[in-house]
Design a protein around this motif. Structure first.
Motif, short mmCIF file in Angstrom:
data_model
loop_
_atom_site.label_atom_id
_atom_site.label_comp_id
_atom_site.label_asym_id
_atom_site.label_seq_id
_atom_site.Cartn_x
_atom_site.Cartn_y
_atom_site.Cartn_z
N GLU A 84 0.96 -1.20 0.04
CA GLU A 84 0.00 -0.58 -0.01
C GLU A 84 1.04 1.19 0.11
N TYR A 85 2.47 1.19 0.24
CA TYR A 85 3.00 2.22 0.08
C TYR A 85 2.94 3.41 -0.88
N PRO A 86 3.37 2.98 -1.86
CA PRO A 86 3.10 3.63 -3.53
C PRO A 86 1.83 3.98 -3.29
N ALA A 87 1.04 3.47 -3.51
CA ALA A 87 -0.36 3.98 -3.14
C ALA A 87 -0.80 5.35 -2.43
N ARG A 88 -0.55 4.57 -1.44
CA ARG A 88 -0.48 5.93 -0.20
C ARG A 88 0.23 7.02 -0.45
N MET A 89 1.45 7.31 -0.60
CA MET A 89 2.59 7.95 -0.25
C MET A 89 2.91 8.83 -2.03
N GLY A 90 2.77 7.46 -2.79
CA GLY A 90 2.90 8.53 -4.15
C GLY A 90 4.45 7.71 -4.33
N PHE A 91 5.30 7.35 -3.61
CA PHE A 91 6.68 6.85 -4.10
C PHE A 91 6.98 5.21 -3.08
N ALA A 92 7.49 5.30 -3.94
CA ALA A 92 8.57 3.02 -3.65
C ALA A 92 9.30 3.26 -2.31
N VAL A 93 9.49 2.76 -1.19
CA VAL A 93 9.14 2.77 -0.23
C VAL A 93 11.34 3.66 -0.25
#
Length: 127
Positions: A92-101
């Motif tokens: 879910e990180y990229p979808a919520r933050m707009g960036f790769a971990v």
């Protein structure tokens, strides 16, 4: 890439690129509005009101425009990124933050480096 333009009294004057502004903004938005952060001041390093004020400033920031930040501001963003990295799973990180971990880890590490340099310079000026 974040550029330190000057150190003035108790703050740094930085230039942030568009991606940095967006990552800082998104991390602060997540900790302020996306999920509950237990003991917010201890986890983020500033009050929720301070984080919301910083979020508002970043929301209106322009790429490569000089911005003034305190050490508390830098550490709040660094801690927000750390909290978001720990809270959101990699799916879910990229979808919520707009960036790769990994991009957010690099931004957090850059903040660590700038904050450490700032503390080093302040220590040597007072020693």
């Amino acid at each position: 890439m974040m550029t330190v333009e000057a150190q003035k009294n108790e703050s740094l004057i930085l230039r942030l690129d568009e991606d940095e502004i967006e990552q800082w903004n998104n991390a602060l938005n997540e900790v302020c509005n996306g999920f509950t952060v237990a003991n917010f001041p201890a986890a983020i390093g500033v009050s929720r009101d301070h984080a919301l004020t910083l979020l508002e400033r970043l929301h209106h920031a322009s790429s490569n425009q000089m911005q003034t930040f305190s050490l508390d501001d830098l550490l709040a963003v660094r801690n927000a990124l750390t909290t978001v990295l720990a809270e959101l799973d990699s799916g879910e990180y990229p979808a919520r933050m707009g960036f790769a971990v990994e991009e957010s880890r690099r931004t957090r590490d850059a903040l660590d480096s700038v904050a450490a340099r700032y503390r080093f310079d302040r220590f040597h000026k007072t020693a």
